[in-house]
Scaffold this active site. Structure first.
Site, PDB file in Angstrom:
ATOM      1  N   ASN A  14       0.878  -1.173   0.000  1.00 47.50           N
ATOM      2  CA  ASN A  14       0.000   0.000   0.000  1.00 47.50           C
ATOM      3  C   ASN A  14       0.913   1.220   0.000  1.00 47.50           C
ATOM      4  OD1 ASN A  14       0.467   1.071   2.706  1.00 47.50           O
ATOM      5  ND2 ASN A  14      -0.580  -0.755   3.466  1.00 47.50           N
ATOM      6  N   ASN A  63      -7.776  -7.910   9.901  1.00 46.74           N
ATOM      7  CA  ASN A  63      -7.899  -8.552   8.590  1.00 46.74           C
ATOM      8  C   ASN A  63      -8.032 -10.074   8.643  1.00 46.74           C
ATOM      9  OD1 ASN A  63      -5.593  -6.075   7.789  1.00 46.74           O
ATOM     10  ND2 ASN A  63      -7.642  -6.115   6.905  1.00 46.74           N
ATOM     11  N   ARG A  82       0.561 -11.631   2.272  1.00 47.06           N
ATOM     12  CA  ARG A  82      -0.231 -11.825   3.495  1.00 47.06           C
ATOM     13  C   ARG A  82      -1.002 -13.150   3.513  1.00 47.06           C
ATOM     14  NH1 ARG A  82      -3.198  -6.881   6.254  1.00 47.06           N
ATOM     15  NH2 ARG A  82      -2.983  -8.398   7.937  1.00 47.06           N
ATOM     16  N   ARG A 129      -8.804  -3.972  -2.237  1.00 48.11           N
ATOM     17  CA  ARG A 129      -8.448  -5.242  -1.586  1.00 48.11           C
ATOM     18  C   ARG A 129      -9.538  -6.306  -1.783  1.00 48.11           C
ATOM     19  NH1 ARG A 129      -4.123  -4.883   2.039  1.00 48.11           N
ATOM     20  NH2 ARG A 129      -2.696  -3.342   1.191  1.00 48.11           N
ATOM     21  N   HIS A 158      -8.678   0.008   2.768  1.00 49.05           N
ATOM     22  CA  HIS A 158      -9.662  -0.806   3.497  1.00 49.05           C
ATOM     23  C   HIS A 158     -10.747   0.143   4.010  1.00 49.05           C
ATOM     24  CE1 HIS A 158      -6.484  -4.061   4.677  1.00 49.05           C
ATOM     25  NE2 HIS A 158      -7.314  -4.591   3.800  1.00 49.05           N
ATOM     26  N   ASP A 160     -12.037   0.284   6.812  1.00 51.37           N
ATOM     27  CA  ASP A 160     -11.776   0.748   8.189  1.00 51.37           C
ATOM     28  C   ASP A 160     -10.728   1.858   8.265  1.00 51.37           C
ATOM     29  OD1 ASP A 160      -9.355  -0.599   7.944  1.00 51.37           O
ATOM     30  OD2 ASP A 160      -9.665  -1.906   9.681  1.00 51.37           O
ATOM     31  N   CYS A 252      -7.028  -1.486  13.046  1.00 50.41           N
ATOM     32  CA  CYS A 252      -6.383  -2.606  12.342  1.00 50.41           C
ATOM     33  C   CYS A 252      -5.666  -3.551  13.298  1.00 50.41           C
ATOM     34  CB  CYS A 252      -5.307  -2.118  11.383  1.00 50.41           C
ATOM     35  SG  CYS A 252      -5.766  -0.891  10.227  1.00 50.41           S
TER      36      CYS A 252
HETATM   37  N1  ARG Z   1       0.256  -3.422   5.801  1.00 47.53           N
HETATM   38  C1  ARG Z   1      -1.056  -3.939   5.935  1.00 47.53           C
HETATM   39  C2  ARG Z   1      -1.689  -4.141   4.579  1.00 47.53           C
HETATM   40  O1  ARG Z   1      -1.422  -3.336   3.699  1.00 47.53           O
HETATM   41  C3  ARG Z   1      -1.867  -3.029   6.809  1.00 47.53           C
HETATM   42  C4  ARG Z   1      -3.231  -3.575   7.098  1.00 47.53           C
HETATM   43  C5  ARG Z   1      -4.083  -2.630   7.884  1.00 47.53           C
HETATM   44  N2  ARG Z   1      -5.304  -3.229   8.224  1.00 47.53           N
HETATM   45  C6  ARG Z   1      -6.509  -2.657   8.153  1.00 47.53           C
HETATM   46  N3  ARG Z   1      -7.528  -3.300   8.619  1.00 47.53           N
HETATM   47  N4  ARG Z   1      -6.715  -1.490   7.580  1.00 47.53           N
HETATM   48  O2  ARG Z   1      -2.421  -5.067   4.335  1.00 47.53           O
END
Ligand code: ARG
Length: 269
Positions: A14, A63, A82, A129, A158, A160, A252
């Site tokens: 990201n 997540n 991930r 995503r 995201h 959130d 998160c």
């Molecule tokens: N580095 C992680 C990603 O890009 C951060 C995730 C943050 N999570 C969230 N629920 N916004 O996936």
């Protein structure tokens, strides 16, 4: 929550992540411990997931999946970096006796990061995503109304990161992260919407944890504190800038297992 023992910027998935801006392990550990202590002080009971060396983003437990009553719909991450998290988080949920659900093969879904209840409606983010198709399956699986919202700004990848339901009819949101349709639907469906400014959004103020009438976030402007106070919410700021380097903040770093404050099903249990 998952302790940040192995949290680092190892890849870039990201726009916040930059391998040339590494994380200070000491500061990250301090900030995570302070967040946990604050949530406990506000009455939360925190369970932990063991960290895994090869999975630096496992710390972002929001997540892992989306919780609904005794069921959890597991994530299917868009990025290969991930995807290894899923076996680990699934084992944790199985060990705790949860009913594990998965969406059809091939559709991406990033858990509570992209699916938040406000009242009886599930507001779900897609495109950057999660996939829009999977969100319809999710609604059918759980028997709830899903409102898919297209996320248009890569910094707010995201839901959130740009939307935070506070109670069944109140929410924070960053309008610029949504398209015209998304903004309109949200205005129609959420009774009291508090728009955050670009600067607040960039501090990830929408990525807040709500415990009763207490709202925990990484630093809030006096204006926002006052807007929340006027609605009988108390803001608690706790620094989380080490996690902002990965594009994450308070919300998160947590996954609410008993249902978000704003979810109507929580109360009808
Ligand atoms: N580095 C992680 C990603 O890009 C951060 C995730 C943050 N999570 C969230 N629920 N916004 O996936």
């Amino acid at each position: 929550m998952c302790p940040p023992d192995h949290f680092r910027i190892q890849y870039e998935i990201n726009p916040w992540m930059d391998r040339t801006h590494p994380v200070s392990h000491t500061r990250a550990a301090q900030q995570w411990n302070d967040l946990r202590a604050l949530l406990e002080k506000l009455g939360a009971q925190v369970s932990t997931l063991d960290p895994v060396e090869e999975l630096p983003d496992l710390v972002f437990t929001a997540n892992a999946g989306m919780v609904f009553q005794n069921r959890v719909v597991m994530a299917h991450f868009r990025h290969a970096e991930r995807q290894g998290e899923v076996a680990h988080t699934t084992a944790w949920f199985e060990g705790q006796g949860w009913q594990i659900e998965t969406l059809p093969e091939g559709c991406y879904f990033e858990g509570a990061g992209d699916a938040l209840f406000c009242g009886d409606t599930l507001f779900a983010g897609y495109r950057l995503r999660s996939d829009v198709g999977g969100l319809q399956d999710l609604g059918q699986m759980l028997g709830v109304r899903v409102i898919p919202l297209e996320l248009v700004d890569p910094y707010f990848y995201h839901i959130d990161t740009c939307f935070c339901p506070l109670d069944e009819k109140t929410a924070l949101y960053y309008p610029e992260a949504l398209d015209d349709y998304g903004r309109r639907v949200m205005e129609e469906l959420v009774g009291d919407l508090i728009a955050v400014t670009e600067e607040e959004a960039r501090r990830l103020c929408c990525n807040a944890v709500v415990v009763g009438r207490d709202v925990v976030m990484n630093g809030a402007s006096p204006r926002l504190v006052e807007a929340l106070r006027a609605r009988n919410f108390q803001t608690h700021a706790t620094p989380l800038d080490e996690f902002l380097k990965a594009g994450g903040s308070a919300k998160c770093l947590t996954l609410r297992l008993d249902g978000e404050e704003a979810a109507s099903w929580k109360r009808s249990e």
